[in-house]
Design a protein around this motif. Sequence first.
Motif, PDB file in Angstrom:
ATOM      1  N   GLY A  63       0.831  -1.196   0.000  1.00 11.38           N
ATOM      2  CA  GLY A  63       0.000   0.000   0.000  1.00 11.38           C
ATOM      3  C   GLY A  63       0.863   1.242   0.000  1.00 11.38           C
ATOM      4  N   HIS A  64       0.279   2.358  -0.394  1.00 15.32           N
ATOM      5  CA  HIS A  64       0.976   3.633  -0.335  1.00 15.32           C
ATOM      6  C   HIS A  64      -0.045   4.762  -0.249  1.00 15.32           C
ATOM      7  CE1 HIS A  64       0.451   3.097  -4.805  1.00 15.32           C
ATOM      8  NE2 HIS A  64       0.028   4.356  -4.693  1.00 15.32           N
ATOM      9  N   GLU A  65       0.454   5.949   0.087  1.00 13.44           N
ATOM     10  CA  GLU A  65      -0.420   7.116   0.103  1.00 13.44           C
ATOM     11  C   GLU A  65      -0.778   7.478  -1.334  1.00 13.44           C
ATOM     12  OE1 GLU A  65      -0.682  11.780   1.568  1.00 13.44           O
ATOM     13  OE2 GLU A  65       1.072  10.568   2.116  1.00 13.44           O
ATOM     14  N   TRP A 101      -4.084   4.924   0.932  1.00 15.55           N
ATOM     15  CA  TRP A 101      -4.583   5.776   2.006  1.00 15.55           C
ATOM     16  C   TRP A 101      -4.501   7.248   1.628  1.00 15.55           C
ATOM     17  CZ3 TRP A 101       0.295   3.498   2.876  1.00 15.55           C
ATOM     18  CH2 TRP A 101       1.352   4.361   3.161  1.00 15.55           C
ATOM     19  N   ILE A 102      -5.367   8.019   2.314  1.00  5.55           N
ATOM     20  CA  ILE A 102      -5.430   9.473   2.143  1.00  5.55           C
ATOM     21  C   ILE A 102      -4.740  10.090   3.351  1.00  5.55           C
ATOM     22  CG2 ILE A 102      -6.948  11.464   1.857  1.00  5.55           C
ATOM     23  CD1 ILE A 102      -9.114   9.443   0.917  1.00  5.55           C
ATOM     24  N   GLY A 103      -3.815  11.005   3.094  1.00  4.59           N
ATOM     25  CA  GLY A 103      -3.040  11.592   4.172  1.00  4.59           C
ATOM     26  C   GLY A 103      -3.769  12.686   4.930  1.00  4.59           C
ATOM     27  N   GLU A 104      -3.199  13.072   6.042  1.00  6.54           N
ATOM     28  CA  GLU A 104      -3.760  14.124   6.889  1.00  6.54           C
ATOM     29  C   GLU A 104      -3.903  15.438   6.125  1.00  6.54           C
ATOM     30  OE1 GLU A 104      -4.579  16.244  10.716  1.00  6.54           O
ATOM     31  OE2 GLU A 104      -5.084  14.349   9.742  1.00  6.54           O
ATOM     32  N   GLY A 137      -7.482   3.618   3.457  1.00  8.11           N
ATOM     33  CA  GLY A 137      -7.145   4.149   4.772  1.00  8.11           C
ATOM     34  C   GLY A 137      -7.253   5.663   4.756  1.00  8.11           C
ATOM     35  N   VAL A 138      -7.476   6.241   5.940  1.00  8.62           N
ATOM     36  CA  VAL A 138      -7.477   7.694   6.100  1.00  8.62           C
ATOM     37  C   VAL A 138      -6.692   8.025   7.359  1.00  8.62           C
ATOM     38  CG1 VAL A 138      -8.834   9.806   6.330  1.00  8.62           C
ATOM     39  CG2 VAL A 138      -9.772   7.876   5.058  1.00  8.62           C
ATOM     40  N   LYS A 139      -5.700   8.914   7.228  1.00  9.03           N
ATOM     41  CA  LYS A 139      -4.947   9.365   8.388  1.00  9.03           C
ATOM     42  C   LYS A 139      -5.776  10.407   9.151  1.00  9.03           C
ATOM     43  CE  LYS A 139      -0.827   7.341   7.830  1.00  9.03           C
ATOM     44  NZ  LYS A 139       0.434   8.061   7.704  1.00  9.03           N
ATOM     45  N   LEU A 140      -5.862  10.250  10.465  1.00  6.51           N
ATOM     46  CA  LEU A 140      -6.595  11.179  11.321  1.00  6.51           C
ATOM     47  C   LEU A 140      -5.635  11.777  12.332  1.00  6.51           C
ATOM     48  CD1 LEU A 140      -9.852   9.110  12.045  1.00  6.51           C
ATOM     49  CD2 LEU A 140      -9.438  10.744  10.188  1.00  6.51           C
ATOM     50  N   GLY A 141      -5.393  13.076  12.231  1.00  2.40           N
ATOM     51  CA  GLY A 141      -4.490  13.771  13.139  1.00  2.40           C
ATOM     52  C   GLY A 141      -5.214  14.357  14.332  1.00  2.40           C
ATOM     53  N   PRO A 142      -4.496  15.099  15.183  1.00  4.17           N
ATOM     54  CA  PRO A 142      -5.066  15.583  16.443  1.00  4.17           C
ATOM     55  C   PRO A 142      -6.148  16.649  16.284  1.00  4.17           C
ATOM     56  CG  PRO A 142      -2.849  16.453  16.108  1.00  4.17           C
ATOM     57  CD  PRO A 142      -3.069  15.423  15.049  1.00  4.17           C
ATOM     58  N   THR A 143      -6.272  17.257  15.093  1.00  5.85           N
ATOM     59  CA  THR A 143      -7.326  18.255  14.898  1.00  5.85           C
ATOM     60  C   THR A 143      -8.619  17.643  14.367  1.00  5.85           C
ATOM     61  OG1 THR A 143      -6.590  18.745  12.629  1.00  5.85           O
ATOM     62  CG2 THR A 143      -5.588  20.035  14.413  1.00  5.85           C
TER      63      THR A 143
END
Length: 450
Positions: free
Chosen positions: A236-238, A267-270, A291-297
């Motif tokens: 996999g890759h972004e 995956w989709i990045g932040e 996939g989806v990256k979920l950051g602190p915001t």
Amino acid sequence: MSIDSTLANRNDLESFRSLEARQQPTWPDKDELARACSTLRASAPIVVPAAADKLRERLAAVARGEAFLLQGGDCAETFAEADANRIGNKIRTILQMAVVLTHGASMPVVKMGRMAGQFAKPRSSDMETRGGIELPAYRGDMVNGFDFTDESRRPDPGRMVEGYRISSATLNVISAFTGGGFADLRRVHEWNAGFLKNPAYKRYERTAKEIDRAIRFMTACGVDFEALRTVDFFVGHEALLLDYEHSLTRIDSRSGRPYDTSAHFLWIGERTRQLDGAHVEFLSKVSNPLGVKLGPTTTPQDMVALADKLDPAREPGRLTFIARMGASKVREVLPHLLEAAKREGLAAAWATDPMHGNTITSSSGFKTRRFSDVMDEVVGFFEVHRAIGTVPGGLHMELTGDDVTEVLGGAEEIDDAGLAERYETLVDPRLNHQQSLELAFLVAEMLVGA
């Protein structure tokens, strides 16, 4: 009048073009871009849809707590390092981590590399300035070169074609390693050859001996272990470069559905997960597991809206949320997301990326991470899931199979001065082979406790 479903799906794949596409290079020659995309459209797929479907089934098991996802590899692959030895070292590291997890937690492990396509990276700025000279930022080998010269930093669409060629070759090497006997569980001792001096390797050797003993016992009982010769290994890759991803999307002849055949998993990045952005729109149209990256915001509303867009049917295995909060934020932010996911009945699997939220600059100027912060975020991820009653499903790591010195700490106690010994990454720091094994032992313990 009926509409041909294949034609409808092809037309549907163009909808992202009217939306903002962030983190895309400014290609200076549109004719060059058109030629590169035409070449990619005429090329064979890197992966086949049936394999992506198999991964979706495995990720559905991850979401149910019946398996664990282990995804690892470089922050950004480079063309120069795409040789069989380095690829083999990364595969060996992931296999060793999987052995530790499977043995420690008695759970199947879904093995996936950040490999065979991770050649592009988002950047905080389009331009980089050194000594008063401003040039385009390095966006990964699939876009431009790392050397700080006009020629090197010029975005070149032909690099996407070269990236495709190297990705295909990388997957061939992976298939040879994982299907040709190298991954045979009866060879767990050989995977550790040359790495027996450090504490993590000694602990791994004890695990290997226990596996050996169990296999000998079951062999004596007449069990046939031929199935242990091979493993399923996904890549996999972004999905960052939309020109590349779109050009490698094919309509599956079995179902008439579109698949991005550049990888099994995208995956989709932040930085590109905007609900009204081109990346979310394009990925919503393909049938791969995502996939989806979920950051602190990230807010619960953001997360639910992304699930509605990317997985409206709540299909098990379709969506994996990859939390990258940082050690200082994971216990504060993640509970709200998990509670909302539980309340809304989302079918997503959950993995932790304990790398990206813990990046610092050392006193000597190296971009690095503290191994203690990486470990703490993993612990926090499991603690929060345990408290909410949800499933901690996976680990998403930037790692290498080589003995680099890019992350502070670990059993080797890499310090600021030690970073300079073998700091090789062109973008983000990676765990080395020993640190990766250390982390695997921690996660195995957490899985037993979960």
